[in-house]
Write a protein that holds these residues in place. Structure first.
Motif, short mmCIF file in Angstrom:
data_model
loop_
_atom_site.label_atom_id
_atom_site.label_comp_id
_atom_site.label_asym_id
_atom_site.label_seq_id
_atom_site.Cartn_x
_atom_site.Cartn_y
_atom_site.Cartn_z
N MET A 1 14.67 -18.00 -42.14
CA MET A 1 15.32 -18.52 -40.94
C MET A 1 16.41 -17.57 -40.49
SD MET A 1 15.66 -22.67 -41.26
CE MET A 1 16.49 -22.73 -42.84
N GLU A 2 16.75 -17.66 -39.23
CA GLU A 2 17.84 -16.86 -38.67
C GLU A 2 19.06 -17.76 -38.46
OE1 GLU A 2 18.69 -13.75 -35.00
OE2 GLU A 2 17.31 -15.43 -34.68
N THR A 23 17.38 -21.23 -36.80
CA THR A 23 16.03 -21.26 -36.24
C THR A 23 15.05 -20.54 -37.16
OG1 THR A 23 16.48 -19.24 -34.98
CG2 THR A 23 16.81 -21.33 -33.84
N GLY A 24 13.79 -20.97 -37.08
CA GLY A 24 12.74 -20.26 -37.80
C GLY A 24 12.09 -21.11 -38.89
#
Length: 279
Positions: A1-2, A23-24
């Motif tokens: 994830m970011e 996100t991700g």
């Protein structure tokens, strides 16, 4: 994830550690989260996130929109969807009360839908924050919303902020009687104000700071001297240390170390710093 985060500008920086976008695809779908000195606001822009209290009497709940969480004194579990899109706020321990219009004690060890506190507003906020794929733009929109909802600080909040910053600076290693004396108020008054603005007593905040210092200092890549780490964090009774560690993480120190060696935290990724895979 970011994970993309930013510290808000004044005056929000007095109450908030950071705003962030997560996100991700998660490396681990289920994460156990130990007590940390922070309140939270989450706006979910993706599929529902499931929250599970370590207290078996509390039913798990799927959060599809947005929710507030106060300071937690026990662990809970987050179960992510296969694709995550969350915008959130990490409040300082005293930082939640100016935004919710209610005592922070009402959110101790619990989550509440945003609309319970900000009536009929979560869809409007989610639409505004979620209409862009740019993290910087989303965080700017969230910062503007928070600034519009910030109540004027009170004298009692200033007292709690001063005392809590001292607890943070010494990692909880100060007797509460001495803390009250330093602030010039009675111990009862200090406790009452902490319960209102933080949700828990100053003694509980001190315990959480002490534990967070210890858990964040563990380097699972090397041999760990638990006695030395515990003493440095302010634990002088090994039996008490072991009991609190198990209560806060659900694991013994050796079980925690084994988990972190099998499933290490991602370097420079804050969501992995305190939380741990639930297995």
């Amino acid at each position: 994830m970011e994970y993309v985060a930013r510290v808000p500008g004044p005056p929000l920086d007095r109450y908030i550690d950071d705003l962030y976008c997560l996100t991700g695809t998660p490396r681990h779908r289920r994460m156990d989260v130990p007590p940390m000195p922070s309140g939270h606001l989450f706006l979910n822009l993706g599929d529902p996130v499931v929250l599970r209290d370590s207290d078996p009497a509390t039913a798990p709940e799927a959060m599809a929109d947005g929710w507030f969480m106060g300071v937690w004194t026990r662990r809970f579990t987050v179960e992510y969807p296969s694709a995550v899109r969350v915008v959130g706020v990490h409040f300082k321990p005293w930082g939640l009360s100016p935004f919710i219009g209610a005592p922070a004690s009402e959110l101790r060890d619990r989550w509440a839908p945003v609309d319970d506190l900000w009536q009929r507003s979560v869809d409007t906020i989610r639409n505004r924050v979620g209409e862009t794929d740019c993290a910087a733009t989303a965080l700017q929109a969230l910062e503007e919303e928070l600034l519009a909802r910030l109540a004027a600080p009170t004298r009692s909040l200033g007292l709690v902020r001063y005392a809590a910053r001292h607890l943070e600076a010494v990692h909880g290693a100060v007797p509460i009687a001495a803390l009250a004396e330093a602030t010039g108020v009675s111990g009862k008054h200090l406790i009452d104000q902490f319960r209102f603005h933080v949700g828990v007593t100053p003694k509980r905040v001190a315990r959480i700071y002490r534990f967070s210092r210890l858990i964040l200092s563990v380097d699972a890549r090397r041999p760990v001297d638990w006695s030395a780490l515990a003493h440095r964090a302010g634990y002088f009774d090994q039996a008490h240390f072991g009991k609190e560690f198990k209560a806060f993480t659900g694991r013994t120190p050796s079980e925690f170390l084994d988990l972190r060696r099998r499933l290490p935290a991602e370097p420079d990724f804050p969501p992995d710093a305190g939380p741990m895979p639930a297995g």
